[in-house]
Design a protein around this motif. Structure first.
Motif, PDB file in Angstrom:
ATOM      1  N   GLY A   1      17.105  -5.299  -3.738  1.00 30.66           N
ATOM      2  CA  GLY A   1      16.289  -4.354  -4.432  1.00 30.66           C
ATOM      3  C   GLY A   1      14.877  -5.042  -4.315  1.00 30.66           C
ATOM      4  N   PHE A   2      14.320  -5.805  -3.425  1.00 39.26           N
ATOM      5  CA  PHE A   2      13.052  -6.247  -3.028  1.00 39.26           C
ATOM      6  C   PHE A   2      12.324  -5.414  -2.089  1.00 39.26           C
ATOM      7  CE2 PHE A   2      14.425 -10.162  -4.971  1.00 39.26           C
ATOM      8  CZ  PHE A   2      13.505 -10.948  -5.333  1.00 39.26           C
ATOM      9  N   HIS A   3      11.347  -4.958  -2.350  1.00 38.37           N
ATOM     10  CA  HIS A   3      10.301  -4.640  -1.116  1.00 38.37           C
ATOM     11  C   HIS A   3      10.171  -5.918  -0.288  1.00 38.37           C
ATOM     12  CE1 HIS A   3       9.253  -0.698  -2.793  1.00 38.37           C
ATOM     13  NE2 HIS A   3       8.539  -1.086  -3.855  1.00 38.37           N
ATOM     14  N   VAL A   4      10.107  -5.818   0.961  1.00 38.18           N
ATOM     15  CA  VAL A   4       9.843  -6.864   1.953  1.00 38.18           C
ATOM     16  C   VAL A   4       8.842  -6.712   2.950  1.00 38.18           C
ATOM     17  CG1 VAL A   4      12.309  -7.526   1.868  1.00 38.18           C
ATOM     18  CG2 VAL A   4      11.618  -5.909   3.597  1.00 38.18           C
ATOM     19  N   ALA A   5       8.030  -7.819   3.081  1.00 35.78           N
ATOM     20  CA  ALA A   5       6.942  -7.843   4.210  1.00 35.78           C
ATOM     21  C   ALA A   5       7.407  -8.915   5.226  1.00 35.78           C
ATOM     22  CB  ALA A   5       5.653  -8.031   3.814  1.00 35.78           C
TER      23      ALA A   5
ATOM     24  N   LEU B   1      13.798  -1.484   7.016  1.00 41.63           N
ATOM     25  CA  LEU B   1      13.944  -1.429   5.706  1.00 41.63           C
ATOM     26  C   LEU B   1      12.887  -0.902   4.656  1.00 41.63           C
ATOM     27  CD1 LEU B   1      14.782  -5.302   6.200  1.00 41.63           C
ATOM     28  CD2 LEU B   1      16.473  -3.543   5.874  1.00 41.63           C
ATOM     29  N   GLY B   2      12.229  -0.076   5.065  1.00 41.70           N
ATOM     30  CA  GLY B   2      11.242   0.664   4.310  1.00 41.70           C
ATOM     31  C   GLY B   2       9.948  -0.295   3.809  1.00 41.70           C
ATOM     32  N   GLY B   3       9.795  -1.363   4.602  1.00 39.13           N
ATOM     33  CA  GLY B   3       8.865  -2.393   4.060  1.00 39.13           C
ATOM     34  C   GLY B   3       7.484  -2.444   5.352  1.00 39.13           C
ATOM     35  N   LEU B   4       7.052  -3.558   5.111  1.00 40.23           N
ATOM     36  CA  LEU B   4       5.750  -3.988   6.075  1.00 40.23           C
ATOM     37  C   LEU B   4       6.071  -4.888   7.127  1.00 40.23           C
ATOM     38  CD1 LEU B   4       2.439  -3.594   6.020  1.00 40.23           C
ATOM     39  CD2 LEU B   4       2.580  -5.489   4.801  1.00 40.23           C
ATOM     40  N   GLY B   5       5.619  -4.645   8.231  1.00 39.08           N
ATOM     41  CA  GLY B   5       5.743  -5.324   9.294  1.00 39.08           C
ATOM     42  C   GLY B   5       4.443  -6.021   9.922  1.00 39.08           C
ATOM     43  N   VAL B   6       4.383  -7.112  10.029  1.00 38.52           N
ATOM     44  CA  VAL B   6       3.117  -7.487  10.759  1.00 38.52           C
ATOM     45  C   VAL B   6       3.397  -8.454  11.908  1.00 38.52           C
ATOM     46  CG1 VAL B   6       1.096  -9.259  10.644  1.00 38.52           C
ATOM     47  CG2 VAL B   6       1.518  -7.528   8.600  1.00 38.52           C
TER      48      VAL B   6
ATOM     49  N   GLN C   1      -2.160  -4.993  -0.869  1.00 38.57           N
ATOM     50  CA  GLN C   1      -2.689  -3.668  -0.876  1.00 38.57           C
ATOM     51  C   GLN C   1      -1.508  -2.393  -1.093  1.00 38.57           C
ATOM     52  OE1 GLN C   1      -4.708  -3.447   2.834  1.00 38.57           O
ATOM     53  NE2 GLN C   1      -6.170  -4.946   2.371  1.00 38.57           N
ATOM     54  N   ARG C   2      -0.509  -2.851  -0.546  1.00 37.01           N
ATOM     55  CA  ARG C   2       0.752  -1.688  -0.790  1.00 37.01           C
ATOM     56  C   ARG C   2       1.354  -1.819  -2.052  1.00 37.01           C
ATOM     57  NH1 ARG C   2       4.625  -0.368   4.190  1.00 37.01           N
ATOM     58  NH2 ARG C   2       6.266   1.065   2.986  1.00 37.01           N
ATOM     59  N   TRP C   3       1.664  -2.988  -2.612  1.00 38.55           N
ATOM     60  CA  TRP C   3       2.500  -3.278  -3.762  1.00 38.55           C
ATOM     61  C   TRP C   3       1.927  -3.905  -4.860  1.00 38.55           C
ATOM     62  CZ3 TRP C   3       5.451  -5.122   1.043  1.00 38.55           C
ATOM     63  CH2 TRP C   3       6.230  -3.943   1.461  1.00 38.55           C
ATOM     64  N   GLY C   4       0.937  -4.677  -4.659  1.00 37.01           N
ATOM     65  CA  GLY C   4       0.065  -5.330  -5.778  1.00 37.01           C
ATOM     66  C   GLY C   4       0.655  -6.324  -6.403  1.00 37.01           C
ATOM     67  N   ARG C   5       1.758  -6.883  -5.782  1.00 38.55           N
ATOM     68  CA  ARG C   5       2.330  -8.146  -6.188  1.00 38.55           C
ATOM     69  C   ARG C   5       3.156  -8.953  -5.171  1.00 38.55           C
ATOM     70  NH1 ARG C   5       6.484  -6.276 -10.631  1.00 38.55           N
ATOM     71  NH2 ARG C   5       7.005  -8.551 -10.481  1.00 38.55           N
ATOM     72  N   ILE C   6       3.477 -10.409  -5.245  1.00 37.37           N
ATOM     73  CA  ILE C   6       4.073 -10.885  -4.544  1.00 37.37           C
ATOM     74  C   ILE C   6       4.983 -11.845  -5.261  1.00 37.37           C
ATOM     75  CG2 ILE C   6       4.240 -12.750  -2.833  1.00 37.37           C
ATOM     76  CD1 ILE C   6       1.629 -11.833  -1.729  1.00 37.37           C
TER      77      ILE C   6
END
Length: 229
Positions: free
Chosen positions: A28-32, A47-52, A71-76
């Protein structure tokens, strides 16, 4: 700000890092994901996340990962630090430059992103960091000299960090994998394992997921071997 928890995974394009990213997304995590190969961007898209695409040896690339997630989720909420492979040679044949590379690969790969996410976790009053280390951190093998030396240093850094930030509900632990299936499988290595098999990247990922979960909320500063005994 997202109400869903967010996890960053460095060196997450393949192997144990990628398995950790998949497990955290399933939980259930957003993942970067940061990866030097571009595989991290592809996995993040799945995974519907952010890749760099970038290196965990680059403070600028790590900042792009952190800034993008904020910027995308506002938290880590979680940081998982995986690593590549450092120099290997006979102990006294390792050059000064190779030792410095080993420090970048196996120690600074944790310190750099930790500097970036800790103020965010302080503002949230919570956070968990897990570093993928090695089962040979305390029983060093001549096969992996730079890994053994700098991951012993990582254990010291982890204890220092854990003690300093525990009161702010920020935790740091190390996972110490033994022979895992992301490495070449050799009969001699398999025979040295009490369970007589290699571990799987998914088993390491499950351990990482536990350590960032609320169920591990009273665990910090530890080095957990996952090596079949």
């Amino acid at each position: 700000m997202s109400t869903q928890k967010v996890a960053l995974v460095t060196a997450g394009g393949s192997g144990m890092g990628a398995a950790a990213a998949k497990k955290l997304a399933a939980d259930g995590f957003h993942v970067a994901i940061l990866s030097s190969s571009g595989k991290g961007e592809a996995l993040a898209a799945e995974l519907g996340g952010l890749g760099v695409t970038g290196s965990n040896q680059s403070a600028d690339d790590l900042k792009r990962l952190v800034d993008g997630a904020m910027q995308r989720w506002g938290r880590i909420d979680a940081l998982v630090n995986s690593a590549g492979h450092g120099p290997r040679a006979a102990l006294l044949e390792i050059s000064d430059e190779q030792w410095r590379t080993g420090m970048d690969v196996y120690l600074m790969n944790v310190i750099r992103p930790t500097r970036l996410v800790t103020p965010i976790m302080q503002s949230q009053k919570s956070g968990a960091i897990v570093n993928i280390s090695t089962a040979w951190a305390f029983e060093p093998s001549p096969m992996f000299p730079t890994s053994a030396v700098f991951r012993a240093g990582l254990a010291a850094f982890t204890k220092l960090f854990a003690d300093q930030y525990a009161a702010e509900n920020i935790r740091m632990n190390n996972v110490l994998p033994g022979w895992i299936d992301s490495l070449p499988q050799l009969d001699a290595r398999r025979g040295s394992v009490p369970m007589q098999r290699y571990g799987t990247s998914e088993e390491i990922a499950a351990t990482v997921a536990f350590l960032v979960s609320e169920g591990a909320g009273y665990i910090t500063g530890q080095n957990l071997k996952v090596d079949a005994g």
